[in-house]
Design a protein around this motif. Structure first.
Motif, short mmCIF file in Angstrom:
data_model
loop_
_atom_site.label_atom_id
_atom_site.label_comp_id
_atom_site.label_asym_id
_atom_site.label_seq_id
_atom_site.Cartn_x
_atom_site.Cartn_y
_atom_site.Cartn_z
N PRO A 1 2.09 -44.93 43.37
CA PRO A 1 2.68 -44.04 44.38
C PRO A 1 3.58 -42.95 43.80
CG PRO A 1 3.57 -46.27 44.57
CD PRO A 1 2.46 -46.33 43.57
N VAL A 2 4.30 -43.24 42.73
CA VAL A 2 5.17 -42.21 42.15
C VAL A 2 4.32 -41.09 41.56
CG1 VAL A 2 6.93 -41.72 40.40
CG2 VAL A 2 7.07 -43.82 41.77
N ALA A 3 3.27 -41.45 40.84
CA ALA A 3 2.38 -40.43 40.28
C ALA A 3 1.72 -39.63 41.40
CB ALA A 3 1.32 -41.09 39.39
N GLY A 4 1.34 -40.31 42.48
CA GLY A 4 0.75 -39.61 43.62
C GLY A 4 1.72 -38.65 44.27
N ILE B 1 4.31 -37.19 42.79
CA ILE B 1 4.51 -36.07 41.87
C ILE B 1 3.31 -35.12 41.93
CG2 ILE B 1 4.70 -35.43 39.42
CD1 ILE B 1 6.33 -38.07 39.08
N GLY B 2 2.10 -35.67 41.93
CA GLY B 2 0.90 -34.83 42.03
C GLY B 2 0.86 -34.04 43.32
N GLY B 3 1.21 -34.70 44.43
CA GLY B 3 1.24 -34.02 45.72
C GLY B 3 2.26 -32.89 45.74
N LEU B 4 3.44 -33.14 45.16
CA LEU B 4 4.46 -32.09 45.08
C LEU B 4 3.96 -30.90 44.24
CD1 LEU B 4 7.69 -34.25 44.63
CD2 LEU B 4 7.05 -32.88 46.63
N MET B 5 3.26 -31.20 43.15
CA MET B 5 2.74 -30.13 42.30
C MET B 5 1.69 -29.30 43.05
SD MET B 5 2.59 -32.22 38.69
CE MET B 5 1.78 -30.93 37.76
N ILE B 6 0.82 -29.96 43.80
CA ILE B 6 -0.18 -29.25 44.60
C ILE B 6 0.51 -28.38 45.64
CG2 ILE B 6 -2.01 -29.54 46.32
CD1 ILE B 6 -2.86 -32.07 44.71
N GLY B 7 1.51 -28.95 46.32
CA GLY B 7 2.25 -28.19 47.33
C GLY B 7 2.96 -26.98 46.75
N VAL B 8 3.57 -27.14 45.59
CA VAL B 8 4.26 -26.01 44.95
C VAL B 8 3.25 -24.94 44.54
CG1 VAL B 8 5.57 -25.34 42.88
CG2 VAL B 8 6.28 -27.32 44.22
N ALA B 9 2.12 -25.35 43.97
CA ALA B 9 1.09 -24.38 43.58
C ALA B 9 0.57 -23.62 44.80
CB ALA B 9 -0.06 -25.08 42.86
N ALA B 10 0.34 -24.34 45.90
CA ALA B 10 -0.14 -23.68 47.12
C ALA B 10 0.91 -22.73 47.68
CB ALA B 10 -0.51 -24.73 48.17
N ALA B 11 2.18 -23.13 47.62
CA ALA B 11 3.27 -22.27 48.11
C ALA B 11 3.41 -21.02 47.25
CB ALA B 11 4.58 -23.05 48.14
N ILE B 12 3.30 -21.17 45.95
CA ILE B 12 3.39 -20.01 45.05
C ILE B 12 2.26 -19.03 45.35
CG2 ILE B 12 3.09 -19.27 42.64
CD1 ILE B 12 4.65 -21.83 41.84
#
Length: 145
Positions: free
Chosen positions: A10-13, A15-26
């Motif tokens: 779950p922690v890796a998931g 972190i991955g979800g946050l990275m996807i969200g940040v990339a989409a926001a950028i």
């Protein structure tokens, strides 16, 4: 350990979800474009003229496998198995057709569209998920999973 999911991370998931969200926001806030992989892939190979600049689309699409490679090298990788190449090609063509038919893919609709509360994306995502659930149920009933 999560019951029924002994290999869950779950922690890796998260972190991955946050990275996807940040990339989409950028992509959305910085370029005013949706980070939909199918649209960016079509732009990168020259199938479409609209959307993000082609150089951005190419960088985004190349970054997907390169990012996965970096994570695999840093973490030691994850054992994986794949179906026969012919089946992968047929499945890829069906998914590609579906993304053109649905005017987007799970990243464009499911990540970017749902976060913007787009009715079309909410509907498309519900259909993606429902189709996936039904497919798994059918394959399990048939003894294929």
């Amino acid at each position: 350990m999560i019951p029924g999911f002994p290999d869950a991370q779950p922690v890796a998931g998260l972190i991955g979800g946050l990275m996807i969200g940040v990339a989409a926001a950028i992509m959305l806030l910085g370029l005013g474009r949706i980070a939909g992989v199918s649209g960016l892939a079509a732009r990168a190979v020259g199938f479409t003229q609209g959307g993000a600049p082609r150089s951005v689309a190419i960088a985004f699409i190349l970054g997907l496998p390169l990012g996965a490679l970096v994570v695999a090298l840093l973490s030691g990788g994850v054992p994986a198995s794949y179906p026969a190449p012919g089946l992968l090609i047929v499945a890829g063509l069906i998914v590609g057709y579906g993304t053109r038919l649905g005017s987007g893919c799970t990243s464009g609709h499911g990540v970017c569209g749902v976060s913007r509360l787009s009715r079309r994306s909410l509907t498309a995502t519900a259909l993606f998920m429902g189709s996936g659930f039904a497919t798994v149920a059918i394959l399990r009933l048939a003894g294929l999973l």
